[in-house]
Enzyme design. Structure first.
Site, short mmCIF file in Angstrom:
data_model
loop_
_atom_site.label_atom_id
_atom_site.label_comp_id
_atom_site.label_asym_id
_atom_site.label_seq_id
_atom_site.Cartn_x
_atom_site.Cartn_y
_atom_site.Cartn_z
N ARG A 1 18.94 87.95 85.81
CA ARG A 1 18.96 86.64 85.14
C ARG A 1 20.32 86.41 84.49
NH1 ARG A 1 14.66 86.96 80.66
NH2 ARG A 1 15.64 84.99 80.16
N ILE B 1 23.93 85.86 83.07
CA ILE B 1 25.22 86.42 83.46
C ILE B 1 25.01 87.60 84.42
CG2 ILE B 1 27.24 87.71 82.60
CD1 ILE B 1 27.10 86.04 80.03
N ASN C 1 25.13 95.17 81.10
CA ASN C 1 25.07 93.75 80.76
C ASN C 1 23.86 93.39 79.91
OD1 ASN C 1 25.34 90.69 81.43
ND2 ASN C 1 23.32 91.26 82.19
N ILE D 1 20.22 91.28 74.09
CA ILE D 1 19.28 90.34 73.46
C ILE D 1 19.90 89.81 72.18
CG2 ILE D 1 17.22 91.46 74.40
CD1 ILE D 1 16.85 92.80 71.62
N THR D 2 19.38 88.69 71.72
CA THR D 2 19.73 88.20 70.38
C THR D 2 18.47 88.12 69.54
OG1 THR D 2 19.46 85.88 71.07
CG2 THR D 2 21.70 86.79 71.13
N GLN E 1 29.97 86.50 63.80
CA GLN E 1 29.29 85.21 64.00
C GLN E 1 28.19 85.04 62.96
OE1 GLN E 1 29.59 82.45 65.84
NE2 GLN E 1 27.76 81.74 64.78
N TYR F 1 23.94 91.49 66.08
CA TYR F 1 24.54 91.34 67.42
C TYR F 1 26.05 91.63 67.37
CZ TYR F 1 25.40 88.83 71.90
OH TYR F 1 25.76 88.47 73.17
N ILE G 1 28.30 81.04 77.13
CA ILE G 1 28.10 80.83 78.57
C ILE G 1 26.78 80.10 78.79
CG2 ILE G 1 27.98 82.00 80.83
CD1 ILE G 1 30.66 82.42 79.30
N1 CAA Z 1 27.97 78.61 62.35
C1 CAA Z 1 27.97 78.02 61.13
N2 CAA Z 1 26.85 77.60 60.53
C2 CAA Z 1 25.69 77.78 61.19
C3 CAA Z 1 25.63 78.38 62.44
C4 CAA Z 1 26.83 78.79 63.04
N3 CAA Z 1 26.87 79.32 64.25
N4 CAA Z 1 24.33 78.43 62.83
C5 CAA Z 1 23.61 77.87 61.84
N5 CAA Z 1 24.43 77.45 60.87
C6 CAA Z 1 24.06 76.76 59.63
C7 CAA Z 1 23.15 75.56 59.95
O1 CAA Z 1 23.90 74.42 60.31
C8 CAA Z 1 22.44 75.38 58.64
O2 CAA Z 1 23.28 74.75 57.72
P1 CAA Z 1 22.70 73.65 56.70
O3 CAA Z 1 21.75 74.40 55.83
O4 CAA Z 1 23.92 73.17 56.00
O5 CAA Z 1 22.06 72.63 57.59
C9 CAA Z 1 22.24 76.82 58.20
O6 CAA Z 1 23.22 77.61 58.86
C10 CAA Z 1 20.88 77.33 58.67
O7 CAA Z 1 20.40 78.02 57.66
P2 CAA Z 1 18.83 78.36 57.64
O8 CAA Z 1 18.62 79.24 56.48
O9 CAA Z 1 18.01 77.13 57.77
O10 CAA Z 1 18.75 79.19 58.98
P3 CAA Z 1 17.49 79.62 59.80
O11 CAA Z 1 16.81 80.75 59.12
O12 CAA Z 1 16.65 78.44 60.17
O13 CAA Z 1 18.22 80.20 61.07
C11 CAA Z 1 19.72 80.04 62.94
C12 CAA Z 1 18.79 79.30 61.97
C13 CAA Z 1 18.99 81.21 63.58
C14 CAA Z 1 20.93 80.58 62.20
C15 CAA Z 1 20.11 79.00 64.00
O14 CAA Z 1 20.81 77.96 63.37
C16 CAA Z 1 20.96 79.55 65.09
O15 CAA Z 1 20.44 80.09 66.04
N6 CAA Z 1 22.29 79.36 65.00
C17 CAA Z 1 23.20 79.77 66.03
C18 CAA Z 1 23.73 81.17 65.78
C19 CAA Z 1 24.65 81.52 66.92
O16 CAA Z 1 25.68 80.90 67.10
N7 CAA Z 1 24.28 82.52 67.72
C20 CAA Z 1 25.03 82.86 68.89
C21 CAA Z 1 24.09 82.89 70.05
S1 CAA Z 1 24.95 82.97 71.63
C22 CAA Z 1 25.24 84.58 71.88
O17 CAA Z 1 24.94 85.42 71.10
C23 CAA Z 1 25.93 84.93 73.17
C24 CAA Z 1 27.29 85.36 72.96
O18 CAA Z 1 27.58 86.53 73.13
C25 CAA Z 1 28.36 84.39 72.65
#
Ligand code: CAA
Length: 241
Positions: free
Chosen positions: A12, A14, A82, A85-86, A141, A147, A180
């Protein structure tokens, strides 16, 4: 006989793109998966790549699974770690299980797999270990203390092992994808993706899995014999290091 490549999480996202690209480059390919039997069966039907189910976090399962792959295809020449999980959560909400699941899969899983092919690679005086880390292991991050720690650990592992592998003609390298276009992105809220993440990516788009796969094919090739302990960053300019 074509070299054998084993790709974890290779049915699945990447991993699937990596499996396909290695197949097209002429390798015999085996792919592992952890849970999604349906996707794995569909992947095998589409590509002919045999899939094997085991959990990379389980050392004994890795040992038995690799023995099976080697019985079916021959010794593993190229290992692509590869599988990942997140379990994202802001740190004040992160539970111990979210920490340990990610560390066990994304970091200890890399140990478990590599440890079980390393002796054979040393004996045969050839190997390629390619670890899929992440831009988030390089820069950290929000909501990914688990992670980022695991993926940064993968980079340290890569550099340490490259020093040990060199004398046995084994290269060990990492690829750090940025964001990605895969199922993993579906956990990110649209607002965060559009307002926080995409504006950080100078090329203005997510990467494609095939763009990561091409980096892996290069590192697996004979052309990359002098490249070891290195990291290829493919992140659309999100982090320039
Ligand atoms: N950068 C900055 N701020 C972020 C953020 C990020 N990446 N992700 C969430 N926030 C902020 C939200 O905007 C929100 O802000 P406000 O309160 O001002 O609206 C706050 O954080 C969320 O806080 P909560 O306490 O409500 O968070 P939650 O418990 O509901 O959790 C979360 C939400 C899990 C953080 C969700 O927002 C999320 O999944 N964010 C993305 C995180 C991310 O970027 N993960 C990378 C995944 S991709 C990957 O991992 C592959 C790779 O190798 C690149």
């Amino acid at each position: 006989m074509a070299k054998v490549a084993l790709v974890t999480g290779g049915s699945r996202g990447i991993g699937a793109a990596i499996s396909k690209a290695l197949l097209e480059a002429g390798y015999q390919v085996a792919a592992t998966f952890a849970g999604n039997e349906e996707k794995a069966a569909a992947f095998t039907a589409e590509t002919g790549v045999k899939t094997y189910k085991w959990d990379v976090a389980d050392y004994d399962a890795c040992k038995a699974g690799i023995a099976q792959v080697e019985a079916d295809l021959g010794p593993v020449d190229i290992l692509v770690n590869n599988a990942g999980i997140t379990r994202d959560a802001p740190f004040h909400k992160m539970q111990p299980a979210q920490w340990s699941e990610v560390i066990n899969t994304n970091l200890t899983g890399v140990f478990n797999m590599t440890h079980n092919v390393w002796g054979g690679m040393r004996d045969r005086k050839f190997g390629r270990v390619i670890n899929i880390s992440s831009v988030n292991g390089q820069k950290g991050q929000f909501a990914q203390a688990n992670y980022a720690a695991a993926k940064a650990g993968d980079l340290g592992f890569t550099k340490a092992l490259a020093q040990e592998g060199a004398r046995a003609n084994i290269t060990v390298n990492a690829v750090c994808p940025g964001y990605i276009n895969t199922d993993m992105m579906s956990t990110i809220p649209d607002k965060v993706m559009n307002e926080v993440i995409l504006p950080q990516i100078p090329v203005g788009r997510l990467g494609e899995a095939s763009e990561i796969a091409r980096c892996v094919v290069f590192l697996a090739s004979d052309d990359a014999g002098f490249v070891t302990g290195s990291t290829i960053s493919a992140n659309g300019g999100q982090l320039m290091s």
